[in-house]
Scaffold this motif. Sequence first.
Motif, PDB file in Angstrom:
ATOM      1  N   TYR A 118       0.817  -1.216   0.000  1.00 26.02           N
ATOM      2  CA  TYR A 118       0.000   0.000   0.000  1.00 26.02           C
ATOM      3  C   TYR A 118       0.847   1.262   0.000  1.00 26.02           C
ATOM      4  O   TYR A 118       0.502   2.244  -0.652  1.00 26.02           O
ATOM      5  N   ILE A 119       1.959   1.230   0.720  1.00 25.29           N
ATOM      6  CA  ILE A 119       2.836   2.402   0.716  1.00 25.29           C
ATOM      7  C   ILE A 119       3.543   2.523  -0.635  1.00 25.29           C
ATOM      8  O   ILE A 119       3.806   3.622  -1.117  1.00 25.29           O
ATOM      9  N   LEU A 120       3.821   1.384  -1.276  1.00 22.71           N
ATOM     10  CA  LEU A 120       4.426   1.416  -2.606  1.00 22.71           C
ATOM     11  C   LEU A 120       3.458   2.003  -3.635  1.00 22.71           C
ATOM     12  O   LEU A 120       3.864   2.746  -4.538  1.00 22.71           O
ATOM     13  N   ILE A 121       2.175   1.670  -3.496  1.00 25.57           N
ATOM     14  CA  ILE A 121       1.158   2.256  -4.381  1.00 25.57           C
ATOM     15  C   ILE A 121       1.114   3.770  -4.182  1.00 25.57           C
ATOM     16  O   ILE A 121       1.082   4.550  -5.137  1.00 25.57           O
ATOM     17  N   LYS A 122       1.118   4.172  -2.923  1.00 22.75           N
ATOM     18  CA  LYS A 122       1.085   5.607  -2.598  1.00 22.75           C
ATOM     19  C   LYS A 122       2.262   6.339  -3.223  1.00 22.75           C
ATOM     20  O   LYS A 122       2.107   7.422  -3.807  1.00 22.75           O
ATOM     21  N   PRO A 173      -3.573   6.610 -11.694  1.00 26.22           N
ATOM     22  CA  PRO A 173      -4.024   5.292 -11.249  1.00 26.22           C
ATOM     23  C   PRO A 173      -4.062   4.249 -12.369  1.00 26.22           C
ATOM     24  O   PRO A 173      -3.680   3.095 -12.159  1.00 26.22           O
ATOM     25  N   LEU A 174      -4.517   4.667 -13.559  1.00 25.84           N
ATOM     26  CA  LEU A 174      -4.576   3.727 -14.677  1.00 25.84           C
ATOM     27  C   LEU A 174      -3.173   3.303 -15.114  1.00 25.84           C
ATOM     28  O   LEU A 174      -2.923   2.126 -15.391  1.00 25.84           O
ATOM     29  N   GLN A 175      -2.260   4.263 -15.174  1.00 25.34           N
ATOM     30  CA  GLN A 175      -0.881   3.946 -15.551  1.00 25.34           C
ATOM     31  C   GLN A 175      -0.236   3.030 -14.524  1.00 25.34           C
ATOM     32  O   GLN A 175       0.434   2.056 -14.879  1.00 25.34           O
ATOM     33  N   LEU A 176      -0.448   3.330 -13.255  1.00 27.87           N
ATOM     34  CA  LEU A 176       0.129   2.510 -12.193  1.00 27.87           C
ATOM     35  C   LEU A 176      -0.361   1.064 -12.283  1.00 27.87           C
ATOM     36  O   LEU A 176       0.433   0.118 -12.237  1.00 27.87           O
ATOM     37  N   GLY A 177      -1.681   0.894 -12.415  1.00 29.15           N
ATOM     38  CA  GLY A 177      -2.235  -0.453 -12.487  1.00 29.15           C
ATOM     39  C   GLY A 177      -1.738  -1.221 -13.698  1.00 29.15           C
ATOM     40  O   GLY A 177      -1.409  -2.405 -13.607  1.00 29.15           O
ATOM     41  N   ALA A 178      -1.679  -0.547 -14.845  1.00 30.47           N
ATOM     42  CA  ALA A 178      -1.250  -1.208 -16.073  1.00 30.47           C
ATOM     43  C   ALA A 178       0.230  -1.583 -16.019  1.00 30.47           C
ATOM     44  O   ALA A 178       0.615  -2.698 -16.403  1.00 30.47           O
ATOM     45  N   PHE A 179       1.076  -0.654 -15.548  1.00 28.71           N
ATOM     46  CA  PHE A 179       2.498  -0.964 -15.404  1.00 28.71           C
ATOM     47  C   PHE A 179       2.696  -2.148 -14.442  1.00 28.71           C
ATOM     48  O   PHE A 179       3.532  -3.020 -14.682  1.00 28.71           O
ATOM     49  N   ARG A 180       1.937  -2.148 -13.385  1.00 31.18           N
ATOM     50  CA  ARG A 180       2.059  -3.220 -12.388  1.00 31.18           C
ATOM     51  C   ARG A 180       1.772  -4.585 -13.008  1.00 31.18           C
ATOM     52  O   ARG A 180       2.493  -5.557 -12.773  1.00 31.18           O
ATOM     53  N   PHE A 230      -6.857  -7.964 -11.678  1.00 36.08           N
ATOM     54  CA  PHE A 230      -7.106  -6.894 -12.642  1.00 36.08           C
ATOM     55  C   PHE A 230      -7.950  -5.759 -12.055  1.00 36.08           C
ATOM     56  O   PHE A 230      -7.545  -4.589 -12.096  1.00 36.08           O
ATOM     57  N   LEU A 231      -9.114  -6.083 -11.526  1.00 36.40           N
ATOM     58  CA  LEU A 231      -9.957  -5.041 -10.946  1.00 36.40           C
ATOM     59  C   LEU A 231      -9.336  -4.417  -9.689  1.00 36.40           C
ATOM     60  O   LEU A 231      -9.288  -3.182  -9.574  1.00 36.40           O
ATOM     61  N   PRO A 232      -8.849  -5.231  -8.746  1.00 34.98           N
ATOM     62  CA  PRO A 232      -8.289  -4.633  -7.522  1.00 34.98           C
ATOM     63  C   PRO A 232      -7.119  -3.682  -7.728  1.00 34.98           C
ATOM     64  O   PRO A 232      -7.019  -2.678  -7.014  1.00 34.98           O
ATOM     65  N   VAL A 233      -6.217  -3.967  -8.684  1.00 35.10           N
ATOM     66  CA  VAL A 233      -5.056  -3.078  -8.824  1.00 35.10           C
ATOM     67  C   VAL A 233      -5.485  -1.656  -9.207  1.00 35.10           C
ATOM     68  O   VAL A 233      -4.872  -0.674  -8.755  1.00 35.10           O
ATOM     69  N   PHE A 234      -6.529  -1.536  -9.998  1.00 34.35           N
ATOM     70  CA  PHE A 234      -7.016  -0.205 -10.376  1.00 34.35           C
ATOM     71  C   PHE A 234      -7.877   0.406  -9.271  1.00 34.35           C
ATOM     72  O   PHE A 234      -7.811   1.620  -9.024  1.00 34.35           O
ATOM     73  N   LEU A 235      -8.673  -0.422  -8.606  1.00 38.98           N
ATOM     74  CA  LEU A 235      -9.515   0.085  -7.520  1.00 38.98           C
ATOM     75  C   LEU A 235      -8.677   0.651  -6.382  1.00 38.98           C
ATOM     76  O   LEU A 235      -8.958   1.734  -5.857  1.00 38.98           O
ATOM     77  N   PHE A 236      -7.624  -0.074  -6.003  1.00 37.30           N
ATOM     78  CA  PHE A 236      -6.762   0.410  -4.929  1.00 37.30           C
ATOM     79  C   PHE A 236      -6.001   1.661  -5.354  1.00 37.30           C
ATOM     80  O   PHE A 236      -5.797   2.581  -4.552  1.00 37.30           O
ATOM     81  N   ALA A 237      -5.572   1.706  -6.604  1.00 34.61           N
ATOM     82  CA  ALA A 237      -4.838   2.876  -7.086  1.00 34.61           C
ATOM     83  C   ALA A 237      -5.713   4.125  -7.022  1.00 34.61           C
ATOM     84  O   ALA A 237      -5.270   5.182  -6.553  1.00 34.61           O
ATOM     85  N   TYR A 238      -6.958   4.013  -7.468  1.00 33.59           N
ATOM     86  CA  TYR A 238      -7.862   5.161  -7.401  1.00 33.59           C
ATOM     87  C   TYR A 238      -8.198   5.513  -5.952  1.00 33.59           C
ATOM     88  O   TYR A 238      -8.266   6.699  -5.591  1.00 33.59           O
ATOM     89  N   VAL A 294      -4.755  -0.575 -21.750  1.00 36.67           N
ATOM     90  CA  VAL A 294      -4.938   0.459 -20.729  1.00 36.67           C
ATOM     91  C   VAL A 294      -3.709   1.359 -20.665  1.00 36.67           C
ATOM     92  O   VAL A 294      -3.819   2.586 -20.568  1.00 36.67           O
ATOM     93  N   LEU A 295      -2.534   0.754 -20.745  1.00 43.19           N
ATOM     94  CA  LEU A 295      -1.283   1.507 -20.689  1.00 43.19           C
ATOM     95  C   LEU A 295      -1.193   2.486 -21.858  1.00 43.19           C
ATOM     96  O   LEU A 295      -0.794   3.643 -21.697  1.00 43.19           O
ATOM     97  N   TYR A 296      -1.598   2.018 -23.029  1.00 42.53           N
ATOM     98  CA  TYR A 296      -1.533   2.857 -24.233  1.00 42.53           C
ATOM     99  C   TYR A 296      -2.508   4.029 -24.145  1.00 42.53           C
ATOM    100  O   TYR A 296      -2.124   5.191 -24.363  1.00 42.53           O
ATOM    101  N   PHE A 297      -3.766   3.740 -23.820  1.00 39.42           N
ATOM    102  CA  PHE A 297      -4.785   4.789 -23.824  1.00 39.42           C
ATOM    103  C   PHE A 297      -4.674   5.725 -22.620  1.00 39.42           C
ATOM    104  O   PHE A 297      -5.264   6.815 -22.634  1.00 39.42           O
ATOM    105  N   SER A 298      -3.935   5.321 -21.588  1.00 40.26           N
ATOM    106  CA  SER A 298      -3.735   6.203 -20.427  1.00 40.26           C
ATOM    107  C   SER A 298      -2.484   7.060 -20.570  1.00 40.26           C
ATOM    108  O   SER A 298      -2.169   7.863 -19.688  1.00 40.26           O
TER     109      SER A 298
END
Length: 297
Positions: free
Chosen positions: A22-26, A34-41, A77-85, A196-200
Amino acid sequence: MQNNTKKWVYLFILALIWGTSYILIKKGLVGLSPLQLGAFRIVFTTIFLFLMGFRTLFKIPKEKWLWVGLSALLGTFLPVFLFAYAETQIDSSIASILNSLVPLFTIFLGYLVFKIPFNGNQVLGVLLGLLGAGILIFQGAEVNPEQNYMFSGLVVIAALCYAGNANILKSKLQELSSLGIAVGNFAVMLIPAIFVLYFSGGMSVDIDDPVITESLIYITLLAFFGTALAKILFNKLVQISSAVFSTSVTYLIPIVGIFWGLLDGERLTLIHLLGAFVILTGVYLVNANRKQKKTDG
């Protein structure tokens, strides 16, 4: 090492890894959306997992791919973006605390959807752990009144997703290797993540910008430890224990999350420590009845 010992070792390792996530996400959100973070992850994790076990893809039976795909959607897939947002508005420690809802959802989803029985001790343990999480949440709200708790609903949805995934792993993918499931999950997610990475705008980020470079380093650590390694360990934990025990890791995660939050300037009070104690008591009760049965046998 016997399974009864292994499951506790895996539990505490996962708590340490995911509590740090969680601190790494922060930190990753400082330079990325958030979209870039989730996609890169997802993309980085796929690379790591393919290097570790690409051949395991060919060992997954055709009839299991639907469940592997559903596991990927709910478990990652869903959680990585939900947590990022969510962490654009609430502290990382609060996000880790709210994730304690997972075992409660696991029990009732398991019963309602997969007809997996549960006992009174498990329910009591989950509720007690949830009470401890509630203590931490309300204390966090008091200490940080400026936070937008509407975004906490995204973490609740993510917790529901994790619970569904735990039940799928236990009831539908039990016979597959933990590495094979993880590699299969990310093979399914790779193409959507690239889109997602491309469009974000993730493919055009300025890597010469030190802020973005630092964020990418944090996401690389998150991808390897918090996603790739943790995914394998969690899949194995579900297989050698139960879905409810496995998701009990979410009771320990807040303790680690609060520790990192403290180092990052967040406040820690005696009420937080009380909540942590209540949570650990819940973890014990979730497994007390199961231990007693083994002793009687």
